[in-house]
Design an enzyme around this catalytic site. Structure first.
Site, PDB file in Angstrom:
ATOM      1  N   CYS A 454       0.829  -1.208   0.000  1.00  0.00           N
ATOM      2  CA  CYS A 454       0.000   0.000   0.000  1.00  0.00           C
ATOM      3  C   CYS A 454       0.862   1.256   0.000  1.00  0.00           C
ATOM      4  O   CYS A 454       1.498   1.588   1.006  1.00  0.00           O
ATOM      5  CB  CYS A 454      -0.922  -0.021   1.217  1.00  0.00           C
ATOM      6  SG  CYS A 454      -1.796   1.517   1.512  1.00  0.00           S
ATOM      7  N   CYS A 457      -0.230   4.039   2.464  1.00  0.00           N
ATOM      8  CA  CYS A 457       0.126   3.709   3.852  1.00  0.00           C
ATOM      9  C   CYS A 457       1.482   4.307   4.202  1.00  0.00           C
ATOM     10  O   CYS A 457       1.693   4.799   5.319  1.00  0.00           O
ATOM     11  CB  CYS A 457       0.156   2.198   4.055  1.00  0.00           C
ATOM     12  SG  CYS A 457      -1.430   1.372   3.811  1.00  0.00           S
TER      13      CYS A 457
END
EC number: 1.8.1.9
Length: 529
Positions: A454, A457
């Site tokens: 991700c 993230c």
């Protein structure tokens, strides 16, 4: 705030690992979704549409000459106000490469990486799986890993990096003015490298199911346990769509690729990989009309229309991923710098020079033809060298000889286990720490759900770290990897990462999905500490 009646169901002794579930509501959870159970198993934004004004082609005669306020290399301020050599707006391969070259030229570039308006620091590569055509990586590299390396290199040479959105800028008079969500900066030159934003289909029920079944980032959301073993679909026929389809086969039972044309536009290599994959079915001449839901309000399928016959059919699918191209993020320059009819910044051929002297453009915001990571990096290099020459020729450059910054210390290198858990520490990782803190911490508990691939993230972590550091004695921070702790993520209904949840006194207070401004996290902690 009163505790939810179901909180604490099944709470047992804290001597063994527990699983935690949490709600997926954007504001507050249904009371029955958060509970603790005993088990000894240890396992693991705001997007916006680009207005595309009609612009005429720029010419040398249209180029603007702005007057400089500094007259000598020693002039780094005007009226006591600091004026930076160069501000780089945006990141990605263009912005980070520009930062590396500008920093090595002792320009001390100020980089506003952005995080919501048009994407996240690192740009489109933060939502890319394997990058196999970037020189120097014979075995390939993931997009987020490549961007992390570029960012560290820029930081090493002294670039000042801020994960902030630029809200406005003025390039009509010199020095230029850049206003972000947290500061105002004056500068002699600007490198505009804001890239492009993933387009949306604008389906009738798109907003209803955004991040609840519809996504524009397969590597952000594809790892969600709720998609594991399910039938998924991808819209598009280019490299982005085919790459997403291939990536999703790691998790899905089957993937349908929905293509409007009668053939794929992807590279031949990607076409071969898709066509030869038994877990992918390609639907040509197919238009996505809307998504369907079941009686529980969950996405259950997609309404399709054949473009050649007009026939409409329903396709079973639990998730729909967009891979339909991008729009340039040039909004901040509208009315100030020449743009083409599609919104791309016009630059003089073979250069990064825009219609305003001292303003340079790099990357996908000015490239509607090639749009490759390596060409974006090259244009970032050109922009930085051009900015240096501009500053020198106009007697504006002020060199900064500063020590190289140390690499950020690695945090959360291992999950908390029983013998290493220390409640006096603020930052933790893993389900054991979350369970212990849930039972024992009097502070606000901030839980960040992430996944290894991700990109956003990686953007959110430093933002949250700064917020947590500000409230060091008022909060506990726990990072949960949804692939390591799948049961937690599944029970929580986490359908995408990053996702943040707040707890206090065994009660879940709020869920925030995506990357938000620091002040949103600050305000919530301040109100509940």
């Amino acid at each position: 705030m009163a505790a939810s009646p179901k909180i604490g169901i099944g709470i047992a002794s804290v001597s063994s690992p527990h699983r935690v579930s949490a709600a997926s509501s954007a504001l507050s959870p249904p009371p029955h979704l958060f509970f603790l159970t005993t088990t000894t198993t240890t396992r693991h934004g705001g997007s916006y549409l680009l207005r595309q004004p009609t612009r005429t082609r720029s010419s040398d005669s249209l180029r603007l000459r702005v007057s400089a306020t500094a007259n000598s290399p020693s002039s780094s301020s005007s009226g006591g106000e600091i004026i930076e050599n160069v501000v780089i707006i945006g990141s990605g391969p263009a912005g980070y490469t520009a930062a590396i070259y500008a920093a090595r030229a002792n320009l001390k570039p100020v980089v506003f990486e952005g995080y919501q308006m048009g994407g996240v620091p690192g740009g489109q590569l933060m939502t890319t799986t394997e990058v196999e055509n970037f020189p120097g990586f014979p075995d390939g590299i993931t997009g987020p890993d490549l961007m992390e390396k570029m960012r560290k290199q820029a930081e090493r040479w002294g670039a000042e990096l801020y994960p902030e959105d630029v809200e406005s800028l003025s390039v009509t008079t010199a020095p230029f003015t850049v206003q972000t969500s947290e500061r105002k900066v004056k500068c002699h030159s600007i490198i505009y490298a804001t890239g492009a934003t993933a387009r949306r289909l604008r389906l009738p029920r798109e907003e209803e199911f955004w991040s609840r079944g519809i996504s524009a980032c397969a590597i952000c959301d594809g790892a969600s346990p709720l998609f594991k073993g399910q039938v998924l679909a991808v819209v598009g026929g280019g490299d982005t769509a085919t790459e997403e389809a291939l990536y999703l086969t790691k998790y899905a039972r089957h993937v349908h690729l929905l293509v409007r044309r009668d053939q794929l536009r992807a590279s031949k290599a990607m076409q071969d990989r898709v066509i030869n994959n038994p877990n992918i079915t390609v639907h040509y001449n197919t238009e996505t009309v809307d998504v369907l839901s079941n009686t529980k309000g969950q996405m259950s399928g997609i309404l399709l229309r054949r473009l050649d016959t007009g026939e409409e059919t329903e396709l079973e699918a639990k998730g729909l991923f967009y891979g339909i191209g991008h729009s340039p993020n040039s909004q901040l320059l509208e009315g100030q710098v020449e743009l083409d009819s599609s919104g791309y910044v016009l630059v003089r051929e073979g250069t990064s020079n825009t219609s305003v002297e001292g303003v340079f453009a790099a990357g996908d915001v000015q490239d509607h033809e090639w749009r490759q990571a390596v060409t974006a990096a090259g244009s970032g290099c050109i922009a930085a060298l051009s900015a240096e020459r501009y500053l020198t020729s106009n007697n504006l450059l002020v060199e900064f000889h500063q020590p190289q910054t140390e690499e950020a210390k690695k945090e959360f290198t291992q999950r908390d286990v029983q013998e290493k858990f220390d409640i006096t520490l603020t930052k933790h990782k893993g389900q054991y720490a979350l369970r212990k803190l849930y039972h024992e911490s009097p502070r606000v508990i901030l839980v960040l759900y992430t996944s290894p691939t991700c990109g956003p993230c990686r953007t959110l972590k430093p933002i949250l770290n700064k917020v947590v550091d500000e409230y060091n004695h008022d909060v506990h921070f726990v990072e949960i990897d949804i692939e390591e702790d799948q049961e937690i993520a599944e029970a929580a209904g986490i359908m995408g990462t990053p996702c943040v949840q707040f707890f206090k006194n065994k009660e879940m207070l709020r869920t925030i999905s995506g990357v938000k401004m620091k002040k949103e996290y600050r305000e919530f902690i301040e109100a509940n500490k």
